[in-house]
Design a protein around this motif. Structure first.
Motif, PDB file in Angstrom:
ATOM      1  N   LEU A  94      29.162  44.914  50.500  1.00 15.46           N
ATOM      2  CA  LEU A  94      29.736  45.452  51.741  1.00 15.46           C
ATOM      3  C   LEU A  94      30.890  46.396  51.397  1.00 15.46           C
ATOM      4  O   LEU A  94      32.058  46.120  51.722  1.00 15.46           O
ATOM      5  N   ALA A 112      33.140  47.513  54.424  1.00 15.46           N
ATOM      6  CA  ALA A 112      33.581  46.505  55.396  1.00 15.46           C
ATOM      7  C   ALA A 112      35.092  46.563  55.592  1.00 15.46           C
ATOM      8  O   ALA A 112      35.845  46.915  54.674  1.00 15.46           O
ATOM      9  N   GLY A 120      38.282  44.317  56.240  1.00 15.00           N
ATOM     10  CA  GLY A 120      38.685  42.926  56.091  1.00 15.00           C
ATOM     11  C   GLY A 120      39.780  42.528  57.068  1.00 15.00           C
ATOM     12  O   GLY A 120      40.488  43.376  57.619  1.00 15.00           O
ATOM     13  N   THR A 175      35.490  40.939  54.974  1.00 19.96           N
ATOM     14  CA  THR A 175      34.944  41.427  56.247  1.00 19.96           C
ATOM     15  C   THR A 175      35.457  40.570  57.393  1.00 19.96           C
ATOM     16  O   THR A 175      35.396  39.339  57.347  1.00 19.96           O
ATOM     17  N   ASP A 208      32.996  47.209  64.378  1.00 20.86           N
ATOM     18  CA  ASP A 208      33.277  47.944  63.141  1.00 20.86           C
ATOM     19  C   ASP A 208      32.026  48.603  62.576  1.00 20.86           C
ATOM     20  O   ASP A 208      32.106  49.531  61.762  1.00 20.86           O
ATOM     21  N   ALA A 246      24.861  43.310  56.733  1.00 25.03           N
ATOM     22  CA  ALA A 246      25.903  42.292  56.773  1.00 25.03           C
ATOM     23  C   ALA A 246      25.298  40.897  56.769  1.00 25.03           C
ATOM     24  O   ALA A 246      25.807  39.982  56.104  1.00 25.03           O
TER      25      ALA A 246
END
Length: 467
Positions: free
Chosen positions: A165, A168, A170, A198, A204, A215
């Protein structure tokens, strides 16, 4: 029963109910002409139970919406009134004269009565406000020796997730701390690592379906965001007394997962895509690991199954191969005596017995003498006509749930022998019995505890002559 109208005018309007009543009257067309008929049913905001025969579609054609349109439209009219009145469910019975003159009685609701399932009769009677079935009160046992699995590797977990990811977003430390404060529990290290990579907010991903699937594949589940993270305690699993009182929980000495309804140490963080929750287990069984991953089935209300020894294992696809469930589905604490199971009450009796269910029986009625004095017996259900002497129930001093037929309840009530230890009770009804008589009996039981009774709302109107 008291006469009491609903606050919403449409619920008190006979016209709201007339289409349903006409359908039910038509179902009785084969009965002798000129005689009154009685109909009954239950309608809730999300379903209904009506004694209507649905026509089969012609051979070679699937059922169509049009086949049940009249029924659906009639029910939807009542459901709309239920929603306006803020009522989830109501049962009813009606007497319809040959002229079409009708007396309709709406039964309930009552905060002390659960809705019946597939029947106009009341469900479980809650005799003690806020009472929970014993399995829902059970807390996890401490096993101080439990430790994280050797496979738990936060550094490997973080490295793997960042590779999978790379884009991503966080969660911040402040967001993680706020989630811990809301839950009242510190998140385990692996779970913190996951959310630092994430935060699992679908906005997002910009609505990108491929990114959503990436994901899912990266983590091994549909990850909840920090706001969706929750404790999978007993309160998170819905129950009805009539089913929950029949459960028993146990944890075997070699169990990886404790046999519980829920635990303050089960932190639910995701979904498998089919409605089953995944949780980090901080209260493992005797042979389990701190932080192991378990799954709570949406089709079951007790127990959980082991998925992986650690969150690292879950992400890497290393699933637990050892039996990791929380014990047998039907522990010895639950015994069933009927024509297909145990052949006597004596065969069911032992000191650990918690639940005794006497079902369909084609022999002489049974005595409860073998289970009198058993220290843990808390639930008794008996099919109507199966007990030799219902008054023996008075000697079962630890009962918290009792389900009997109307005649057995009548014996106990007349003798003043209803066990005062009860938290909930139910009347088992078979056949086409008048709901008014069952409701009157239920109200008599509720009255012993001073609980809110099932009220009766009487509406009168005309359906017109049969076509």
């Amino acid at each position: 029963m008291a006469d009491q109208g609903f606050s919403d005018a449409s619920m008190n309007d006979f016209a709201t109910w007339a289409p349903v009543l006409r359908l039910l009257r038509a179902e009785k067309a084969g009965e002798p002409a000129g005689k009154p008929v009685r109909v009954a049913g239950r309608i809730g905001r999300h379903g209904w139970s009506l004694a209507l025969t649905r026509r089969m579609p012609p051979p070679g054609r699937a059922a169509q919406v049009e086949d049940t349109r009249e029924e659906n439209e009639a029910v939807e009219r009542v459901q709309s009134a239920l929603a306006d009145a803020g009522v989830d469910d109501v049962s009813f019975t009606a007497g319809i004269e040959a002229t079409g003159r009708t007396t309709l009685r709406l039964l309930g609701p009552s905060p002390a009565v659960e809705p019946g399932i597939g029947t106009p009769h009341p469900g479980a009677l809650i005799l003690v406000d806020g009472a929970l079935p014993e399995p829902w009160r059970r807390l996890p046992e401490p096993f101080p020796g439990a430790a994280p699995a050797p496979s738990a590797d936060p550094e490997l977990l973080e490295r793997t997730l960042r590779e999978r990811l790379p884009h991503a977003i966080g969660a911040t430390e402040e967001e993680i701390a706020a989630a811990e404060a809301r839950l009242g529990v510190a998140l385990p290290h692996e779970l913190k690592v996951l959310y630092r990579v994430t935060r699992a907010r679908w906005e997002d991903l910009g609505g990108d379906h491929e990114a959503v699937m990436d994901a899912f594949m990266a983590v091994g589940c549909e990850l909840f965001d920090l706001d969706g993270l929750h404790v999978a305690d007993a309160a998170s699993r819905h129950y009805l007394w009539g089913f929950a009182a029949m459960e028993a929980v146990s944890t075997s000495p070699d169990a990886m997962v404790q046999g519980l309804v829920g635990s303050p140490g089960w932190i639910a963080f995701g979904d498998n895509g089919g409605g089953d929750r995944l949780a980090v287990d901080l209260t493992p069984g005797p042979r389990g690991h701190q932080g192991q991953i378990i799954m709570l089935s949406h089709e079951e209300s007790v127990g959980a199954g082991l998925v992986a020894d650690s969150l690292t294992d879950l992400v890497l696809g290393r699933f637990g191969a050892r039996p990791g469930g929380s014990g047998v589905r039907r522990p010895p604490a639950v015994a069933r005596v009927n024509i297909a199971s145990l052949s006597s009450v004596e065969a069911a009796a032992h000191p650990g017995l918690e639940v005794l269910s006497i079902g369909v029986w084609d022999d002489a009625p049974l005595s409860l003498a073998p289970v009198i004095g058993l220290p843990r017996l808390r639930t008794l259900t008996a099919y109507p006509g199966t007990l030799a002497d219902p008054l023996e129930i008075a000697e079962l001093t630890g009962l918290e749930y009792l389900e009997l037929g109307p005649q057995e309840w009548r014996v106990l009530l007349d003798a003043g022998a209803v066990p005062r230890s009860l938290s909930a009770a139910a009347i088992e009804v078979h056949g086409d019995q008048d709901p008014l008589a069952i409701v009157a009996l239920a109200n008599e039981i509720l009255g012993l505890w001073g609980r809110p009774r099932i009220v009766q709302t009487v509406l009168e109107g005309g359906l017109g002559p049969l076509p």
